[in-house]
Write a protein that holds these residues in place. Structure first.
Motif, PDB file in Angstrom:
ATOM      1  N   ALA A 348       0.766  -1.220  -0.113  1.00  0.00           N
ATOM      2  CA  ALA A 348      -0.091  -0.158  -0.184  1.00  0.00           C
ATOM      3  C   ALA A 348       0.719   1.161  -0.029  1.00  0.00           C
ATOM      4  CB  ALA A 348      -0.984   0.016   1.251  1.00  0.00           C
ATOM      5  N   PHE A 436       2.265   9.468   0.242  1.00  0.00           N
ATOM      6  CA  PHE A 436       1.068   9.352   0.903  1.00  0.00           C
ATOM      7  C   PHE A 436       0.262  10.615   0.785  1.00  0.00           C
ATOM      8  CE2 PHE A 436       3.312   6.129   3.658  1.00  0.00           C
ATOM      9  CZ  PHE A 436       2.269   4.892   3.270  1.00  0.00           C
ATOM     10  N   PHE A 472      -4.742  -1.658  -4.904  1.00  0.00           N
ATOM     11  CA  PHE A 472      -3.392  -1.299  -4.903  1.00  0.00           C
ATOM     12  C   PHE A 472      -2.911  -1.668  -6.154  1.00  0.00           C
ATOM     13  CE2 PHE A 472      -4.006  -2.250  -0.262  1.00  0.00           C
ATOM     14  CZ  PHE A 472      -3.965  -0.896   0.233  1.00  0.00           C
ATOM     15  N   ASP A 486      -5.347   3.804  -1.335  1.00  0.00           N
ATOM     16  CA  ASP A 486      -4.560   3.903  -0.017  1.00  0.00           C
ATOM     17  C   ASP A 486      -5.315   2.836   0.932  1.00  0.00           C
ATOM     18  OD1 ASP A 486      -6.672   5.098   1.457  1.00  0.00           O
ATOM     19  OD2 ASP A 486      -6.125   7.187   0.633  1.00  0.00           O
ATOM     20  N   SER A 487      -4.796   2.809   2.144  1.00  0.00           N
ATOM     21  CA  SER A 487      -5.161   1.785   3.034  1.00  0.00           C
ATOM     22  C   SER A 487      -6.415   2.214   4.129  1.00  0.00           C
ATOM     23  CB  SER A 487      -4.111   1.026   3.890  1.00  0.00           C
ATOM     24  OG  SER A 487      -3.425   2.250   4.575  1.00  0.00           O
ATOM     25  N   ASN A 488      -6.797   3.256   3.981  1.00  0.00           N
ATOM     26  CA  ASN A 488      -7.622   4.003   4.698  1.00  0.00           C
ATOM     27  C   ASN A 488      -8.952   2.817   4.850  1.00  0.00           C
ATOM     28  OD1 ASN A 488      -8.474   5.691   6.920  1.00  0.00           O
ATOM     29  ND2 ASN A 488      -9.713   6.898   5.374  1.00  0.00           N
ATOM     30  N   HIS A 702      -9.618  11.598   6.142  1.00  0.00           N
ATOM     31  CA  HIS A 702      -8.404  10.706   6.221  1.00  0.00           C
ATOM     32  C   HIS A 702      -7.639  11.661   6.917  1.00  0.00           C
ATOM     33  CE1 HIS A 702      -5.323   8.060   5.363  1.00  0.00           C
ATOM     34  NE2 HIS A 702      -5.926   7.604   4.448  1.00  0.00           N
ATOM     35  N   TRP A 704      -4.444  11.837   6.131  1.00  0.00           N
ATOM     36  CA  TRP A 704      -3.464  12.642   5.205  1.00  0.00           C
ATOM     37  C   TRP A 704      -3.923  13.953   5.061  1.00  0.00           C
ATOM     38  CZ3 TRP A 704      -0.119   9.324   6.228  1.00  0.00           C
ATOM     39  CH2 TRP A 704       0.043   8.233   6.053  1.00  0.00           C
TER      40      TRP A 704
END
Length: 738
Positions: A348, A436, A472, A486-488, A702, A704
């Motif tokens: 990821a 990221f 991914f 993304d891994s969220n 998120h 980020w």
């Protein structure tokens, strides 16, 4: 035989004692020279015929004697003994090997002559015609040799078994025996390439097919040994011996002589031997929840199975050959108490260079827990989660634009949540920050893309989102990508309900952290003593021994799910090396534990730091700047609000629910009450079985840097943390970097 005591039978497996006067009378007669008629006559009257038959049958059932039919072909006693030790009828097994026919194929530079001689020495017949063979033996320099594709297809079409081997090199590989109804070579190749992604990248970049060439390594003694081991495997198959180990790759390290079996399960979705449409068909089904009683929650979350059962059920997925996780190993940087574990490369991270991959804090899958077992299971879960969330090519896709697909398609802008000013400055921003924090191109509603289905739990129907935002490594679209995965919200669990709950809690956690971090609000501290948790007390002692101080903040948002930020800083040097971890759970005690275990997971990166600013392990430029220069003195939002009372367990009343489905229904109500939509993508891979989902709630933040209008500005005001929304220009300029 010891008269009056017992008859003792000796074998490689040990010693068996058989007592009784009838056995004493019979023992001298069991020398292999008598047929049943002679045995009956000479055993009488000490052993009556009826008793003789019963006794011989029992001895045969226990594998202590072998009953050979009259006229059976002659064979060496040692050969008969070997087959009988395997539980086979020795004479029949010997006859099968003598009559069996083997076809031998050698690919690449692997020598054929030595292997053929070994097969002949084993008493097998080698035929040039594969159609006549009972077993085909294929020797290859590499188990990913492209020529094996044709071999696999031919043997599948013929419905005949074949044995694959690499009988040279430091590590000899033998097996599996591919057979109808089991895993095929394509199933194996899928797993092998998963462990060789760097090699696949190099080969693809160079325009080469198949694996990279490697230098030959071997000795004459090694080659002879390996050839005869291959012949032994072929002989065992032809003799009729069947064992699960034959469906595994056996590797032998010829230096240490350590051997290991790597189980190879069939992939139901395999393009060669399974149903390649299986994954697409499953993802077009509604996501339905079943009753799942909780197994307990002491380790950091409520689960359908305890961790020991998860490891027992899915431990076979840990293998450098046939697994999806090469290995799980304790992070050596720090005391064992941290229970921080590493589990292979993180798919990821989205790094586009070797340097970026090495630098990231999250370059490896990781696991953490209050015990070693919890840490290992956590690492396994994250590795399977990332593997399952990677694009494999069999996911359902529709081609179209947001506008052409109509109301089924969701506008990604409400999920990505970038501000227009971020898009305007994205070239400079992307140059200054890691992957990221990447700001993609603005989303064009008329741009044609691949879209994939997700299930709307709140609306009871499928919705569509861009495939590249869900998986991914999804295929790149022409031009600059408007979104990436993304891994969220990605989570693995011991049940579907378990995974959905964990994925949602991660969304809640990151949303709450974003509200606090980017607005830099002062939050109440948590009274760690009031939680009276012996493990937490031990953690504080371990950190103190490392010259560190631990504390925690309550950042619970309007969703009402207890959310904690735990922090640890150095107290014995100017650079505080601050690390933090986050946790959310309906049970405030588990929210705290989750945050603290994440601190432990990230702590090893700074334990080697020296006063001169060197010695950090991992971390990109942003993380290094943080550790070297940021302190609680210049980042006051990191310390508890002195004007607020410390939070105690009673401040977050908690009423446990016994069933995970009840928790999921509660999640749905939370989302619906706020006018949001709960989306679930079931990414569980049929060949793995461990449930994996991606949970999406458009509108939640998120952690980020995503600065679009909405909750980031409104909720802190509604909660009374701020008198007015933070202006865009005054948001925290330091993005979250873990």
């Amino acid at each position: 035989m010891v008269v009056g005591e017992a008859t003792y039978l000796f074998s490689e497996d040990g010693v068996t004692a058989v007592q009784g006067p009838e056995m004493e009378a019979l023992t001298p007669l069991l020398d292999g020279t008598r047929d049943l008629e002679t045995l009956l006559r000479e055993a009488a009257p000490n052993v009556p015929p009826a008793r003789l038959g019963a006794l011989m049958g029992r001895l045969a059932d226990e594998g202590l004697v072998a009953l050979r039919p009259a006229g059976a072909p002659a064979a060496e006693e040692s050969e008969l003994a070997y087959w009988e030790s395997a539980g086979l009828d020795g004479a029949i097994a010997a006859a099968r090997t003598a009559a069996g026919r083997v076809h031998l194929a050698a690919l690449g530079r692997t020598g054929r002559a030595e292997a053929e001689q070994a097969l002949l020495t084993a008493g097998l017949t080698v035929t040039a015609d594969p159609a006549e063979a009972d077993l085909t033996v294929v020797l290859a320099d590499d188990y990913l040799d492209p020529e094996l594709t044709a071999v696999n297809a031919d043997r599948l079409a013929a419905g005949r078994p074949w044995l694959l081997a690499r009988p040279y090199g430091r590590q000899v590989w033998i097996g599996p025996v591919f057979r109808p109804g089991g895993a095929c070579w394509s199933c194996l190749a899928h797993r092998l390439w998963g462990h060789r992604r760097a090699e696949a990248h190099v080969q693809h970049t160079l325009g080469e097919a198949g694996p990279a060439a490697r230098p030959a390594a071997g000795l004459a003694a090694l080659s002879a040994l390996a050839a005869h081991l291959v012949a032994l495997e072929a002989a065992k198959w032809l003799a009729g011996w069947r064992d699960p180990s034959q469906q595994a790759v056996w590797t032998l390290d010829t230096l240490t002589m350590a051997g290991r079996h790597h189980a190879l399960p069939a992939r139901p979705q395999c393009r060669a031997c399974g149903d390649p449409g299986l994954m697409a068909e499953r993802q077009w089904r509604p996501v339905e929840f079943a009753s799942r009683p909780k197994a307990g929650g002491d380790g950091g979350g409520h689960r359908a199975l305890p961790p020991e059962q998860v490891l027992e059920r899915y431990g076979h997925l840990i293998s450098p050959v046939t697994g999806v996780v090469k290995e799980i190993r304790r992070d050596p940087r720090g005391p064992a108490f941290l229970n921080s574990f590493l589990a292979g490369s993180n798919l990821a991270v989205g790094a586009h260079s070797l340097g970026a991959l090495r630098a990231g804090l999250r370059s490896s899958n990781g696991g953490k827990g209050v015990t070693e077992l919890h840490g290992r299971v956590s690492a396994l879960g994250e590795a399977v989660e990332r593997h399952s969330g990677h694009f494999h090519g069999d996911e359902p896709r529709l081609r179209g634009s947001l506008r052409s697909l109509g109301e089924r398609a969701l506008d990604p802008s409400g999920w990505l949540l970038f501000d227009e000013r971020q898009y305007a400055d994205r070239a400079g921003w992307n140059a200054r920050h890691n992957g990221f924090q990447h700001v993609p191109a603005p989303f064009d509603p008329d741009r044609v893309l691949d879209w994939s289905p997700v299930w709307s739990v709140t609306e009871g129907r499928h919705r569509l989102l861009p495939t590249a935002a869900l998986y991914f490594g999804a295929p790149k679209e022409p031009g600059e990508a408007p979104c990436h995965a993304d891994s969220n919200g990605n989570a693995a669990g011991s049940s579907l309900e378990d995974a959905v709950l964990q994925g949602f809690l991660e969304l809640v956690e990151r949303d709450a952290v974003a509200l606090w971090w980017y607005n830099r609000t002062r939050q109440p501290g948590i009274d760690l003593d009031a939680f009276a948790d012996p493990w937490t007390e031990q953690l504080r002692e371990v950190h103190a021994e490392l010259g560190r101080e631990v504390w925690a903040l309550d950042v619970t948002s309007d969703l009402g799910v207890p959310t904690v930020v735990a922090l640890s800083r150095r107290t014995d040097k100017p650079a505080e090396d601050i690390v933090f971890g986050f946790g959310a759970h309906f049970d405030p005690r588990l929210a705290l534990r989750r945050a603290l275990t994440e601190v432990n997971q990230l702590l090893p990166a700074v334990l080697g730091a020296r006063p001169d600013g060197t010695g950090y392990a991992g971390g990109d430029a942003e993380a290094l700047r943080w550790w070297r220069h940021c302190t609680t003195g210049d980042q006051p939002h990191l310390v508890p609000d002195p004007a607020a009372a410390a939070i105690r367990p009673a401040d977050h009343p908690y009423r446990p629910r016994r069933d995970l489905r009840e928790d999921v229904h509660h999640v749905r109500r939370l989302v619906e009450e706020r006018g949001m939509e709960l989306l679930v993508l079931d990414q569980t891979r049929p060949d793995l079985g461990l449930p994996v989902v991606k949970v999406i709630v458009p509108g939640l933040r998120h952690f980020w840097a995503r600065f679009a209008p909405g909750r980031l500005y409104d909720v802190p005001v509604r909660l009374g943390r701020l008198a007015r929304p933070t202006p865009y220009e005054r948001l925290n300029p330091i993005p979250i970097f873990i």
